[in-house]
Design a protein around this motif. Structure first.
Motif, PDB file in Angstrom:
ATOM      1  N   LYS A 134       0.680  -1.550  -0.127  1.00 34.67           N
ATOM      2  CA  LYS A 134       0.456   0.174   0.040  1.00 34.67           C
ATOM      3  C   LYS A 134       0.858   1.290  -0.190  1.00 34.67           C
ATOM      4  CE  LYS A 134      -3.644  -1.979   2.636  1.00 34.67           C
ATOM      5  NZ  LYS A 134      -4.805  -1.852   3.778  1.00 34.67           N
ATOM      6  N   LEU A 135       1.791   1.237   0.793  1.00 35.94           N
ATOM      7  CA  LEU A 135       2.786   2.770   1.099  1.00 35.94           C
ATOM      8  C   LEU A 135       3.896   2.730  -0.501  1.00 35.94           C
ATOM      9  CD1 LEU A 135       4.336   4.749   2.879  1.00 35.94           C
ATOM     10  CD2 LEU A 135       5.955   3.101   3.553  1.00 35.94           C
ATOM     11  N   ALA A 136       3.734   1.766  -0.988  1.00 42.00           N
ATOM     12  CA  ALA A 136       5.037   1.180  -2.210  1.00 42.00           C
ATOM     13  C   ALA A 136       3.688   1.901  -3.247  1.00 42.00           C
ATOM     14  CB  ALA A 136       5.297   0.151  -3.061  1.00 42.00           C
ATOM     15  N   HIS A 137       2.447   1.983  -2.882  1.00 41.55           N
ATOM     16  CA  HIS A 137       1.979   2.262  -4.290  1.00 41.55           C
ATOM     17  C   HIS A 137       1.603   4.106  -4.390  1.00 41.55           C
ATOM     18  CE1 HIS A 137       0.625  -1.781  -6.221  1.00 41.55           C
ATOM     19  NE2 HIS A 137       1.518  -2.095  -5.951  1.00 41.55           N
ATOM     20  N   VAL A 138       1.087   3.797  -3.151  1.00 42.90           N
ATOM     21  CA  VAL A 138       1.030   5.790  -2.508  1.00 42.90           C
ATOM     22  C   VAL A 138       1.749   6.507  -3.302  1.00 42.90           C
ATOM     23  CG1 VAL A 138      -0.172   6.914  -0.966  1.00 42.90           C
ATOM     24  CG2 VAL A 138      -0.860   5.007  -1.593  1.00 42.90           C
ATOM     25  N   LEU A 139       3.434   5.889  -2.326  1.00 40.24           N
ATOM     26  CA  LEU A 139       4.287   7.279  -2.462  1.00 40.24           C
ATOM     27  C   LEU A 139       4.981   6.632  -4.208  1.00 40.24           C
ATOM     28  CD1 LEU A 139       5.567   6.330   0.739  1.00 40.24           C
ATOM     29  CD2 LEU A 139       4.152   8.237  -0.047  1.00 40.24           C
ATOM     30  N   ARG A 140       4.244   5.390  -5.264  1.00 36.06           N
ATOM     31  CA  ARG A 140       4.913   5.323  -6.396  1.00 36.06           C
ATOM     32  C   ARG A 140       6.477   4.949  -5.703  1.00 36.06           C
ATOM     33  NH1 ARG A 140       2.046   7.167 -10.427  1.00 36.06           N
ATOM     34  NH2 ARG A 140       3.900   7.592 -11.545  1.00 36.06           N
ATOM     35  N   LEU A 141       7.080   4.381  -5.439  1.00 35.73           N
ATOM     36  CA  LEU A 141       8.520   3.344  -5.035  1.00 35.73           C
ATOM     37  C   LEU A 141       8.681   2.210  -6.003  1.00 35.73           C
ATOM     38  CD1 LEU A 141       8.671   4.163  -1.499  1.00 35.73           C
ATOM     39  CD2 LEU A 141       9.246   6.038  -2.889  1.00 35.73           C
ATOM     40  N   HIS A 142       9.347   2.091  -5.821  1.00 35.70           N
ATOM     41  CA  HIS A 142       9.750   0.744  -6.873  1.00 35.70           C
ATOM     42  C   HIS A 142      11.598   0.349  -6.080  1.00 35.70           C
ATOM     43  CE1 HIS A 142       6.865   0.910  -9.888  1.00 35.70           C
ATOM     44  NE2 HIS A 142       7.220   2.105  -9.920  1.00 35.70           N
ATOM     45  N   TYR A 143      11.969  -0.862  -5.905  1.00 39.77           N
ATOM     46  CA  TYR A 143      12.917  -1.819  -5.769  1.00 39.77           C
ATOM     47  C   TYR A 143      13.670  -1.407  -6.992  1.00 39.77           C
ATOM     48  CZ  TYR A 143      16.581  -3.405  -3.671  1.00 39.77           C
ATOM     49  OH  TYR A 143      17.834  -4.012  -3.031  1.00 39.77           O
ATOM     50  N   MET A 144      15.147  -0.699  -6.805  1.00 43.47           N
ATOM     51  CA  MET A 144      16.120  -0.843  -7.603  1.00 43.47           C
ATOM     52  C   MET A 144      17.045  -1.070  -7.333  1.00 43.47           C
ATOM     53  SD  MET A 144      14.207   1.581  -9.327  1.00 43.47           S
ATOM     54  CE  MET A 144      15.496   1.880 -10.520  1.00 43.47           C
TER      55      MET A 144
END
Length: 151
Positions: A134-144
């Protein structure tokens, strides 16, 4: 907390050498103040594993940290490696969140921010970390992987 400054954690994660200093350090009187300051900061620690200190943040219902001193602190039981589970009784089956059976009412209904995972079928026995989706989607985060970071 400034993520590039280790000084704020120093008193929590380094055991003193002298016996007198150790007696003060082991009481961990600085912990509540540290957690209170960290919670109010723009940048917070969500997971840290160090000698003599382990921090694992969760989203919890709003509460007064000062009211949780003493007996309430003894029931803090968040398992960093706990994930979602399939649970059943004699009549039904359901999916249950990792904090639903916490002994502390503050954490029930809360959500984990970081999940510590491992895969027994892997030849590499190291654990890895996943961010709450949920947090990753809302903040538009991706693991690099090339950066070793969530961006």
């Amino acid at each position: 907390m400034n993520p590039y400054s280790y000084n704020d954690l120093k008193t929590l994660c380094h055991a003193p050498v002298s016996e007198a200093d150790f007696g003060i350090w082991i009481q961990q009187q600085d912990v509540i103040g540290f957690l209170s300051r960290d919670a109010m900061d723009d940048e917070i620690i969500v997971h840290a594993s160090m000698p003599y200190a382990y921090l694992h943040a969760v989203f919890a219902n709003k509460f007064d940290l000062g009211a949780l001193v003493g007996e309430q602190l003894e029931t803090w039981d968040v398992d960093a490696s706990a994930g979602w589970s399939v649970v059943s009784d004699s009549t039904e089956t359901w999916i249950e969140g990792p904090l639903e059976r916490s002994n502390n009412l503050v954490f029930r209904g809360g959500e984990k921010i970081v999940f510590v995972r491992d895969f027994e079928g892997s030849t590499d026995s190291a654990c890895y970390y996943e961010l709450n989706q949920k947090l990753a989607h809302v903040l538009r985060l991706h693991y690099m992987p090339e950066r070793g970071a969530w961006c």
